[in-house]
Scaffold this motif. Structure first.
Motif, PDB file in Angstrom:
ATOM      1  N   TYR A   1      96.499  38.902 -49.944  1.00 55.74           N
ATOM      2  CA  TYR A   1      96.425  40.307 -49.555  1.00 55.74           C
ATOM      3  C   TYR A   1      95.181  40.596 -48.721  1.00 55.74           C
ATOM      4  O   TYR A   1      95.236  41.320 -47.741  1.00 55.74           O
ATOM      5  N   ARG A   2      94.059  40.015 -49.126  1.00 53.78           N
ATOM      6  CA  ARG A   2      92.822  40.216 -48.353  1.00 53.78           C
ATOM      7  C   ARG A   2      92.932  39.605 -46.969  1.00 53.78           C
ATOM      8  O   ARG A   2      92.508  40.190 -45.986  1.00 53.78           O
TER       9      ARG A   2
ATOM     10  N   LYS B   1      95.724  37.967 -54.542  1.00 48.07           N
ATOM     11  CA  LYS B   1      94.560  38.710 -54.045  1.00 48.07           C
ATOM     12  C   LYS B   1      94.019  38.079 -52.765  1.00 48.07           C
ATOM     13  O   LYS B   1      93.653  38.768 -51.817  1.00 48.07           O
TER      14      LYS B   1
ATOM     15  N   THR C   1      95.170  45.218 -48.499  1.00 51.48           N
ATOM     16  CA  THR C   1      94.534  45.813 -49.673  1.00 51.48           C
ATOM     17  C   THR C   1      94.669  47.335 -49.694  1.00 51.48           C
ATOM     18  O   THR C   1      94.784  47.924 -50.766  1.00 51.48           O
TER      19      THR C   1
END
Length: 96
Positions: free
Chosen positions: A17-18, A14, A23
């Motif tokens: 990805y951010r 996460k 996202t």
């Protein structure tokens, strides 16, 4: 108990990805996967191109009768799709 700098693989992904601004692509993939699970194999086979734009899932169907049926069930489909997606909501579905 986790140490202060221990992260699960899911948490690390996460963060990556951010930071890479991925996202939106992941949200689109999750929405399409959730749609296919909710409608089942038969309708998935009759579904053509699917695209996510601004929180709206655009779905191309091969049959006018199927398009009408899916339009009538749109609210129910939205609820089921959003129940399967982690942290992202599909605002609407448009059938073509």
């Amino acid at each position: 108990m986790k140490e202060p700098h221990e992260y699960s693989l899911q948490d690390l992904l996460k963060i990556i990805y951010r930071s890479e601004h991925m996202t939106d692509a992941i949200a689109e993939h999750q929405a399409i996967d959730a749609y296919n699970q909710v409608v089942g194999d038969l309708i998935s086979k009759l579904t053509g191109k699917m695209v996510m734009r601004n929180g709206v899932l655009h779905v191309h169907l091969s049959s006018a009768a199927l398009r009408q049926e899916m339009t009538m069930r749109r609210e129910s489909l939205l609820e089921k799709i959003n129940a399967q997606i982690d942290g992202f909501a599909v605002k609407d579905i448009v059938f073509y």
